[in-house]
Design a protein around this motif. Structure first.
Motif, PDB file in Angstrom:
ATOM      1  N   ALA A 143       0.813  -1.220   0.000  1.00 38.12           N
ATOM      2  CA  ALA A 143       0.000   0.000   0.000  1.00 38.12           C
ATOM      3  C   ALA A 143       0.846   1.268   0.000  1.00 38.12           C
ATOM      4  O   ALA A 143       0.396   2.313  -0.477  1.00 38.12           O
ATOM      5  CB  ALA A 143      -0.939   0.008   1.207  1.00 38.12           C
ATOM      6  N   ILE A 144       2.083   1.176   0.527  1.00 39.58           N
ATOM      7  CA  ILE A 144       2.905   2.381   0.642  1.00 39.58           C
ATOM      8  C   ILE A 144       4.103   2.384  -0.308  1.00 39.58           C
ATOM      9  O   ILE A 144       4.832   3.370  -0.376  1.00 39.58           O
ATOM     10  CB  ILE A 144       3.405   2.583   2.091  1.00 39.58           C
ATOM     11  N   ILE A 145       4.292   1.299  -1.066  1.00 36.40           N
ATOM     12  CA  ILE A 145       5.512   1.150  -1.857  1.00 36.40           C
ATOM     13  C   ILE A 145       5.680   2.271  -2.880  1.00 36.40           C
ATOM     14  O   ILE A 145       6.797   2.704  -3.169  1.00 36.40           O
ATOM     15  CB  ILE A 145       5.554  -0.241  -2.529  1.00 36.40           C
ATOM     16  N   HIS A 146       4.573   2.792  -3.404  1.00 34.13           N
ATOM     17  CA  HIS A 146       4.636   3.841  -4.429  1.00 34.13           C
ATOM     18  C   HIS A 146       4.523   5.242  -3.829  1.00 34.13           C
ATOM     19  O   HIS A 146       4.321   6.215  -4.550  1.00 34.13           O
ATOM     20  CB  HIS A 146       3.555   3.620  -5.488  1.00 34.13           C
ATOM     21  N   GLN A 147       4.673   5.331  -2.504  1.00 37.31           N
ATOM     22  CA  GLN A 147       4.657   6.609  -1.781  1.00 37.31           C
ATOM     23  C   GLN A 147       3.425   7.454  -2.150  1.00 37.31           C
ATOM     24  O   GLN A 147       3.543   8.573  -2.652  1.00 37.31           O
ATOM     25  CB  GLN A 147       5.955   7.378  -2.038  1.00 37.31           C
ATOM     26  N   PRO A 148       2.235   6.926  -1.861  1.00 35.14           N
ATOM     27  CA  PRO A 148       0.996   7.610  -2.265  1.00 35.14           C
ATOM     28  C   PRO A 148       0.751   8.886  -1.463  1.00 35.14           C
ATOM     29  O   PRO A 148       1.237   9.029  -0.339  1.00 35.14           O
ATOM     30  CB  PRO A 148      -0.085   6.562  -1.954  1.00 35.14           C
ATOM     31  N   ASP A 149      -0.013   9.802  -2.058  1.00 32.33           N
ATOM     32  CA  ASP A 149      -0.416  11.020  -1.344  1.00 32.33           C
ATOM     33  C   ASP A 149      -1.499  10.722  -0.321  1.00 32.33           C
ATOM     34  O   ASP A 149      -1.610  11.411   0.694  1.00 32.33           O
ATOM     35  CB  ASP A 149      -0.955  12.063  -2.339  1.00 32.33           C
ATOM     36  N   LEU A 150      -2.320   9.705  -0.607  1.00 26.68           N
ATOM     37  CA  LEU A 150      -3.417   9.322   0.276  1.00 26.68           C
ATOM     38  C   LEU A 150      -3.312   7.831   0.560  1.00 26.68           C
ATOM     39  O   LEU A 150      -3.253   7.018  -0.359  1.00 26.68           O
ATOM     40  CB  LEU A 150      -4.774   9.630  -0.384  1.00 26.68           C
ATOM     41  N   LEU A 151      -3.284   7.492   1.841  1.00 26.84           N
ATOM     42  CA  LEU A 151      -3.200   6.093   2.257  1.00 26.84           C
ATOM     43  C   LEU A 151      -4.477   5.727   2.997  1.00 26.84           C
ATOM     44  O   LEU A 151      -4.853   6.382   3.971  1.00 26.84           O
ATOM     45  CB  LEU A 151      -1.984   5.892   3.164  1.00 26.84           C
ATOM     46  N   ILE A 152      -5.152   4.674   2.521  1.00 25.96           N
ATOM     47  CA  ILE A 152      -6.417   4.235   3.130  1.00 25.96           C
ATOM     48  C   ILE A 152      -6.211   2.844   3.710  1.00 25.96           C
ATOM     49  O   ILE A 152      -5.857   1.908   2.995  1.00 25.96           O
ATOM     50  CB  ILE A 152      -7.556   4.241   2.085  1.00 25.96           C
ATOM     51  N   LEU A 153      -6.436   2.737   5.016  1.00 25.89           N
ATOM     52  CA  LEU A 153      -6.160   1.498   5.746  1.00 25.89           C
ATOM     53  C   LEU A 153      -7.428   1.007   6.424  1.00 25.89           C
ATOM     54  O   LEU A 153      -8.014   1.712   7.252  1.00 25.89           O
ATOM     55  CB  LEU A 153      -5.072   1.734   6.806  1.00 25.89           C
ATOM     56  N   ASP A 154      -7.830  -0.208   6.092  1.00 29.00           N
ATOM     57  CA  ASP A 154      -9.032  -0.810   6.676  1.00 29.00           C
ATOM     58  C   ASP A 154      -8.589  -1.865   7.692  1.00 29.00           C
ATOM     59  O   ASP A 154      -8.135  -2.942   7.311  1.00 29.00           O
ATOM     60  CB  ASP A 154      -9.887  -1.436   5.565  1.00 29.00           C
ATOM     61  N   GLU A 155      -8.695  -1.537   8.971  1.00 27.65           N
ATOM     62  CA  GLU A 155      -8.280  -2.428  10.068  1.00 27.65           C
ATOM     63  C   GLU A 155      -6.820  -2.891   9.897  1.00 27.65           C
ATOM     64  O   GLU A 155      -6.542  -4.090   9.824  1.00 27.65           O
ATOM     65  CB  GLU A 155      -9.214  -3.658  10.137  1.00 27.65           C
ATOM     66  N   PRO A 156      -5.860  -1.963   9.860  1.00 28.61           N
ATOM     67  CA  PRO A 156      -4.474  -2.339   9.524  1.00 28.61           C
ATOM     68  C   PRO A 156      -3.773  -3.188  10.582  1.00 28.61           C
ATOM     69  O   PRO A 156      -2.810  -3.885  10.248  1.00 28.61           O
ATOM     70  CB  PRO A 156      -3.776  -0.991   9.365  1.00 28.61           C
ATOM     71  N   THR A 157      -4.200  -3.132  11.844  1.00 30.13           N
ATOM     72  CA  THR A 157      -3.518  -3.922  12.881  1.00 30.13           C
ATOM     73  C   THR A 157      -4.284  -5.199  13.224  1.00 30.13           C
ATOM     74  O   THR A 157      -4.003  -5.839  14.233  1.00 30.13           O
ATOM     75  CB  THR A 157      -3.293  -3.088  14.157  1.00 30.13           C
ATOM     76  N   ASN A 158      -5.214  -5.563  12.373  1.00 32.01           N
ATOM     77  CA  ASN A 158      -5.994  -6.782  12.574  1.00 32.01           C
ATOM     78  C   ASN A 158      -5.067  -8.003  12.638  1.00 32.01           C
ATOM     79  O   ASN A 158      -4.286  -8.258  11.730  1.00 32.01           O
ATOM     80  CB  ASN A 158      -6.981  -6.928  11.403  1.00 32.01           C
TER      81      ASN A 158
END
Length: 231
Positions: A143-158
């Motif tokens: 999700a972050i490899i392309h260094q996005p301007d907007l990062l959307i995380l759905d339950e990232p620590t699940n």
């Protein structure tokens, strides 16, 4: 202003999943997207990333309508869905190289992001051999490899253990210094640790959109505030 949502409505048959949603999100914010199961959080996130067709309204990202500029928008958005779809037969580095090639970014970024999310000891394994926590880290890496301007995380620590949760929080916090993060979670400690603002959605409607202190208000905890607003 990187993200503006105007009068967004989404229906599935006769069910209204999103009802005339309006949101404006600034640069360098980490925002907690809260709501009970079935409230419309995932529908909202999938609409922003272009995974769901918009019925009514519009989403403007970096000044462009995402429906009219779908590819350009996706290049600048990172998304970790709740079910974290991964290619289990691929090796970690092989998979991240595959994602990097899609984005046309150099191999050096793959090693950088492997280090960043803490999967260096596991990088020679197949994804299917990993624990749920390490699979989450691989999902965050893509999700972050392309260094996005907007990062959307759905339950990232699940599925993460307490130490892993702290590590991933630190990664998200660091990203939030330079990028905009929209974080969906049921864990109120996560919201308190990371977010400056809360958007509460319930039955397809936004009930609250305010700084975290204002959301908590007179209640002793975020859990109490959440229960009261959604009762």
């Amino acid at each position: 202003m990187p993200l503006q949502i105007h009068n967004l409505t989404k229906q599935f048959g006769e069910q209204t999943a999103l009802n005339n949603i309006n949101i404006s999100i600034e640069n360098n914010e980490i925002i907690g997207l809260l709501g009970p199961n079935g409230a419309g959080k995932s529908t909202l996130m999938k609409s922003i990333v272009g995974a769901l067709k918009i019925d009514e309204g519009e989403i403007i990202f970096n000044g462009q309508n995402i429906t009219d500029h779908e590819i350009a928008s996706k290049k600048k958005i990172g998304f970790l869905p709740e079910n974290n779809p991964l290619y289990l037969e691929m090796y970690i580095k092989e998979y991240l190289m595959f994602v990097a090639n899609i984005h046309k970014i150099p191999e050096s970024r793959v090693d950088e992001v492997i280090e960043l999310v803490g999967i260096t000891p596991e990088k020679s394994k197949k994804i299917g051999q990993l624990s749920k926590g390490y699979k989450q880290r691989v999902g965050l890496a893509q999700a972050i490899i392309h260094q996005p301007d907007l990062l959307i995380l759905d339950e990232p620590t699940n599925g993460l253990d307490p130490n892993q949760i702290i590590e991933i929080r630190n990664v998200v916090k660091e990203i939030g210094r330079q990028k905009t993060v929209l974080l969906s979670t049921h864990i109120m400690q996560e919201v308190e640790a990371l977010c400056s603002r809360v958007i509460l959605i319930h039955k397809g409607n936004i009930l609250q959109d305010c700084p975290i202190g204002e959301f908590k208000g007179k209640f002793e905890s975020l859990e109490e505030a959440f229960a009261s607003y959604t009762a």
